[in-house]
Design an enzyme around this catalytic site. Structure first.
Site, PDB file in Angstrom:
ATOM      1  N   ARG A 131      49.846  26.688  36.687  1.00 19.07           N
ATOM      2  CA  ARG A 131      49.232  26.745  35.355  1.00 19.07           C
ATOM      3  C   ARG A 131      47.792  26.217  35.367  1.00 19.07           C
ATOM      4  O   ARG A 131      47.294  25.717  34.358  1.00 19.07           O
ATOM      5  CB  ARG A 131      50.085  25.991  34.327  1.00 19.07           C
ATOM      6  CG  ARG A 131      51.450  26.612  34.114  1.00 19.07           C
ATOM      7  CD  ARG A 131      52.168  25.985  32.936  1.00 19.07           C
ATOM      8  NE  ARG A 131      53.458  26.648  32.715  1.00 19.07           N
ATOM      9  CZ  ARG A 131      54.607  26.269  33.269  1.00 19.07           C
ATOM     10  NH1 ARG A 131      54.618  25.219  34.082  1.00 19.07           N
ATOM     11  NH2 ARG A 131      55.716  26.918  33.019  1.00 19.07           N
ATOM     12  N   LYS A 153      35.352  33.852  32.979  1.00 16.83           N
ATOM     13  CA  LYS A 153      36.124  35.083  32.911  1.00 16.83           C
ATOM     14  C   LYS A 153      36.654  35.437  34.301  1.00 16.83           C
ATOM     15  O   LYS A 153      35.921  35.411  35.274  1.00 16.83           O
ATOM     16  CB  LYS A 153      35.253  36.240  32.411  1.00 16.83           C
ATOM     17  CG  LYS A 153      35.120  36.337  30.913  1.00 16.83           C
ATOM     18  CD  LYS A 153      34.435  37.646  30.560  1.00 16.83           C
ATOM     19  CE  LYS A 153      34.315  37.853  29.071  1.00 16.83           C
ATOM     20  NZ  LYS A 153      33.673  39.148  28.760  1.00 16.83           N
ATOM     21  N   GLU A 195      21.775  42.812  36.245  1.00 21.42           N
ATOM     22  CA  GLU A 195      22.311  41.763  35.385  1.00 21.42           C
ATOM     23  C   GLU A 195      21.228  40.758  34.996  1.00 21.42           C
ATOM     24  O   GLU A 195      21.288  40.159  33.922  1.00 21.42           O
ATOM     25  CB  GLU A 195      23.472  41.046  36.079  1.00 21.42           C
ATOM     26  CG  GLU A 195      24.703  41.923  36.309  1.00 21.42           C
ATOM     27  CD  GLU A 195      25.562  42.078  35.073  1.00 21.42           C
ATOM     28  OE1 GLU A 195      25.171  41.600  33.995  1.00 21.42           O
ATOM     29  OE2 GLU A 195      26.643  42.700  35.190  1.00 21.42           O
ATOM     30  N   LYS A 236      23.174  32.579  30.205  1.00 21.26           N
ATOM     31  CA  LYS A 236      24.618  32.797  30.115  1.00 21.26           C
ATOM     32  C   LYS A 236      25.327  31.524  29.676  1.00 21.26           C
ATOM     33  O   LYS A 236      26.248  31.572  28.850  1.00 21.26           O
ATOM     34  CB  LYS A 236      25.171  33.278  31.451  1.00 21.26           C
ATOM     35  CG  LYS A 236      26.680  33.455  31.420  1.00 21.26           C
ATOM     36  CD  LYS A 236      27.163  34.663  32.122  1.00 21.26           C
ATOM     37  CE  LYS A 236      28.631  34.933  31.815  1.00 21.26           C
ATOM     38  NZ  LYS A 236      29.230  35.793  32.845  1.00 21.26           N
ATOM     39  N   GLU A 246      34.745  34.583  23.661  1.00 26.12           N
ATOM     40  CA  GLU A 246      34.231  35.894  23.251  1.00 26.12           C
ATOM     41  C   GLU A 246      34.821  36.361  21.923  1.00 26.12           C
ATOM     42  O   GLU A 246      35.341  37.468  21.794  1.00 26.12           O
ATOM     43  CB  GLU A 246      34.501  36.943  24.336  1.00 26.12           C
ATOM     44  CG  GLU A 246      33.612  38.177  24.185  1.00 26.12           C
ATOM     45  CD  GLU A 246      33.774  39.168  25.334  1.00 26.12           C
ATOM     46  OE1 GLU A 246      34.079  40.329  25.053  1.00 26.12           O
ATOM     47  OE2 GLU A 246      33.569  38.767  26.490  1.00 26.12           O
ATOM     48  N   ARG A 250      29.314  35.942  22.376  1.00 21.80           N
ATOM     49  CA  ARG A 250      29.454  36.212  23.814  1.00 21.80           C
ATOM     50  C   ARG A 250      29.578  37.700  24.111  1.00 21.80           C
ATOM     51  O   ARG A 250      29.266  38.156  25.213  1.00 21.80           O
ATOM     52  CB  ARG A 250      30.659  35.460  24.387  1.00 21.80           C
ATOM     53  CG  ARG A 250      30.778  35.625  25.896  1.00 21.80           C
ATOM     54  CD  ARG A 250      31.751  34.662  26.536  1.00 21.80           C
ATOM     55  NE  ARG A 250      31.830  34.892  27.974  1.00 21.80           N
ATOM     56  CZ  ARG A 250      32.425  34.084  28.828  1.00 21.80           C
ATOM     57  NH1 ARG A 250      33.000  32.977  28.415  1.00 21.80           N
ATOM     58  NH2 ARG A 250      32.457  34.379  30.116  1.00 21.80           N
ATOM     59  N   ASN A 254      28.004  41.860  27.081  1.00 27.56           N
ATOM     60  CA  ASN A 254      28.534  43.158  27.500  1.00 27.56           C
ATOM     61  C   ASN A 254      27.520  44.287  27.335  1.00 27.56           C
ATOM     62  O   ASN A 254      27.880  45.457  27.480  1.00 27.56           O
ATOM     63  CB  ASN A 254      29.803  43.501  26.702  1.00 27.56           C
ATOM     64  CG  ASN A 254      30.961  42.607  27.069  1.00 27.56           C
ATOM     65  OD1 ASN A 254      31.162  42.278  28.226  1.00 27.56           O
ATOM     66  ND2 ASN A 254      31.724  42.196  26.061  1.00 27.56           N
ATOM     67  N   HIS A 257      27.746  47.288  29.499  1.00 25.99           N
ATOM     68  CA  HIS A 257      29.011  47.254  30.227  1.00 25.99           C
ATOM     69  C   HIS A 257      30.054  48.227  29.692  1.00 25.99           C
ATOM     70  O   HIS A 257      30.910  48.688  30.448  1.00 25.99           O
ATOM     71  CB  HIS A 257      29.577  45.834  30.224  1.00 25.99           C
ATOM     72  CG  HIS A 257      28.862  44.905  31.141  1.00 25.99           C
ATOM     73  ND1 HIS A 257      27.517  44.597  31.005  1.00 25.99           N
ATOM     74  CD2 HIS A 257      29.288  44.215  32.232  1.00 25.99           C
ATOM     75  CE1 HIS A 257      27.167  43.753  31.967  1.00 25.99           C
ATOM     76  NE2 HIS A 257      28.217  43.505  32.716  1.00 25.99           N
ATOM     77  N   HIS A 261      31.374  50.322  32.518  1.00 25.92           N
ATOM     78  CA  HIS A 261      32.764  50.235  32.969  1.00 25.92           C
ATOM     79  C   HIS A 261      33.441  51.604  32.933  1.00 25.92           C
ATOM     80  O   HIS A 261      34.243  51.935  33.820  1.00 25.92           O
ATOM     81  CB  HIS A 261      33.546  49.260  32.092  1.00 25.92           C
ATOM     82  CG  HIS A 261      33.263  47.830  32.396  1.00 25.92           C
ATOM     83  ND1 HIS A 261      33.775  46.786  31.631  1.00 25.92           N
ATOM     84  CD2 HIS A 261      32.549  47.233  33.379  1.00 25.92           C
ATOM     85  CE1 HIS A 261      33.369  45.640  32.137  1.00 25.92           C
ATOM     86  NE2 HIS A 261      32.616  45.889  33.190  1.00 25.92           N
ATOM     87  N   HIS A 276      29.044  48.147  40.469  1.00 29.91           N
ATOM     88  CA  HIS A 276      29.041  47.622  39.105  1.00 29.91           C
ATOM     89  C   HIS A 276      27.637  47.510  38.509  1.00 29.91           C
ATOM     90  O   HIS A 276      27.390  47.966  37.388  1.00 29.91           O
ATOM     91  CB  HIS A 276      29.722  46.251  39.083  1.00 29.91           C
ATOM     92  CG  HIS A 276      29.689  45.584  37.748  1.00 29.91           C
ATOM     93  ND1 HIS A 276      30.364  46.071  36.654  1.00 29.91           N
ATOM     94  CD2 HIS A 276      29.035  44.468  37.317  1.00 29.91           C
ATOM     95  CE1 HIS A 276      30.138  45.290  35.606  1.00 29.91           C
ATOM     96  NE2 HIS A 276      29.344  44.306  35.983  1.00 29.91           N
TER      97      HIS A 276
END
Length: 377
Positions: A131, A153, A195, A236, A246, A250, A254, A257, A261, A276
């Site tokens: 955990r 993330k 980026e 960031k 998010e 946040r 993206n 993205h 994506h 990417h």
């Protein structure tokens, strides 16, 4: 004085103030060789499980192991194939099994030594084993240093799309060794640079202007490169502190993205066709062009963004992707999975100009489909 205190003058430290989960991002050359000292200065555990890939391991695994051993850290390693397809169920299970077999406890750490793929996968495993165990990011690509290693993330890909399974699990330390960037291929460095540009396009127009003037020095190395990485990490970190999960701002990270994506999924994550950062580059241009089409921004801004990305050698059009792509309706399915439909409408990051991005949660899918169809011709 400990090794962690002896810092080169060019090293930068960006602090991410998240209360009990606060951590530092160290930016500068030679950090892999000093990883053991940084580890012992910040973490209580004395065991580590290193996750890396075949490309990175041949250069940096041995120096990292030596550094950890010198400072009394018992470490084991797992080397996986390189590439986006490594972010899979099977490899997540393999990493988790290795971490448990190594008897890594909660105060010990999983160390991600690699680019964004390894960071996402190793971070996911660190977040679910027992955990949650300690997690250290040692990003070896520009893209990972300025983006994926910061913010917590993690995730893997599924047949339904990219990063659809994962957890938020903040690192305890990020070591961005800028010396390793000299070993990247030109294509890998360019992909990471996309980026960097993103932060200027979100809300820092002065940074985009600075990059237009200094991108050659960033590519060549030296103080401009370290400065660009530090600015990106601060940008960031600021967003993550404000909106860690998010639920609001946040989402601006993206930018590019959602389109990107979908294009990655359309190529079946074939890195010979699209990586990417290249998908993000095309996606950022598409976001500006789509904003202009909706009369939200000037077409001149879209042209300016495309001109800069093209100047550094990044693709900027869907037609720049080699090979056939699936029909537009398949791209739309990927877009819907990536950013979920809300009330029959899509959420996108759009713009009112360079450095003026915003979250639009009421974009009609029909408008997006029509736009993509036009951009493919």
């Amino acid at each position: 004085m400990s090794a962690a205190m002896l810092r080169p003058a060019e090293e930068r430290i960006v602090h991410v103030p998240l209360g009990e989960r606060a951590y530092d991002i160290l930016i500068g050359p030679g950090l892999i060789g000093r990883a053991g000292g940084e580890f012992t200065a910040r973490l209580k555990g004395r065991r580590a499980a290193i996750i890396t890939d075949e490309n990175v391991a041949s250069h940096y695994l041995a120096p990292l192991m030596d550094s950890l051993q010198t400072d009394g850290i018992e470490a084991v390693s797992l080397t996986l194939p390189a590439g986006e397809k490594t972010k899979s169920f099977d490899n997540l299970a393999a990493v988790a099994d290795m971490v448990l077999s190594a008897k890594i406890e909660r105060n010990d750490a999983v160390i991600a030594l690699g680019g964004g793929v390894i960071g996402d996968l190793a971070g996911f495993a660190a977040g679910i084993v027992r955990r949650g165990v300690r997690f250290v990011q040692i990003p070896t690509s520009l893209l990972a240093q300025v983006d994926s290693s910061v913010g917590g993330k993690t995730g893997i890909n599924t047949r339904h799309g990219k990063n659809l399974l994962g957890v938020f699990h903040q690192p305890d330390l990020v070591l961005a060794d800028t010396a390793v960037l000299d070993s990247l291929s030109p294509r890998e460095f360019r992909a990471g640079y996309a980026e960097v540009v993103k932060y200027g396009l979100i809300d820092k127009p002065y940074f985009f202007h600075w990059l237009e003037k200094h991108w050659k020095q960033v590519f060549e190395g030296g103080p401009e490169r370290n400065e660009a990485i530090a600015i990106s990490c601060r940008a960031k970190a600021d967003v993550v502190v404000e909106d860690e999960r998010e639920t609001g701002r946040r989402a601006l990270l993206n930018l590019g993205h959602t389109f990107g994506h979908a294009l990655e999924a359309a190529t079946s994550y074939d890195s010979s066709r699209l990586v990417h950062g290249e998908g993000v580059a095309i996606g950022m241009v598409l976001a500006h062009q789509f904003s202009a089409r909706l009369n939200l921004a000037s077409p001149d801004d879209a042209q300016r963004v495309a001109a800069h990305l093209s100047e550094v050698g990044l693709p900027t059009r869907i037609t720049d992707i080699e090979g056939e792509l699936p029909p537009t309706d398949v791209l739309m399915d990927a877009i819907a999975q990536d950013k979920k439909v809300k009330g029959g409408k899509l959420t996108f990051i759009l713009t009112r100009g360079v450095g003026q991005s915003f979250v639009a949660d009421d974009v009609p899918p029909s408008e997006v489909a029509s736009f993509l169809e036009d951009m493919r011709s």
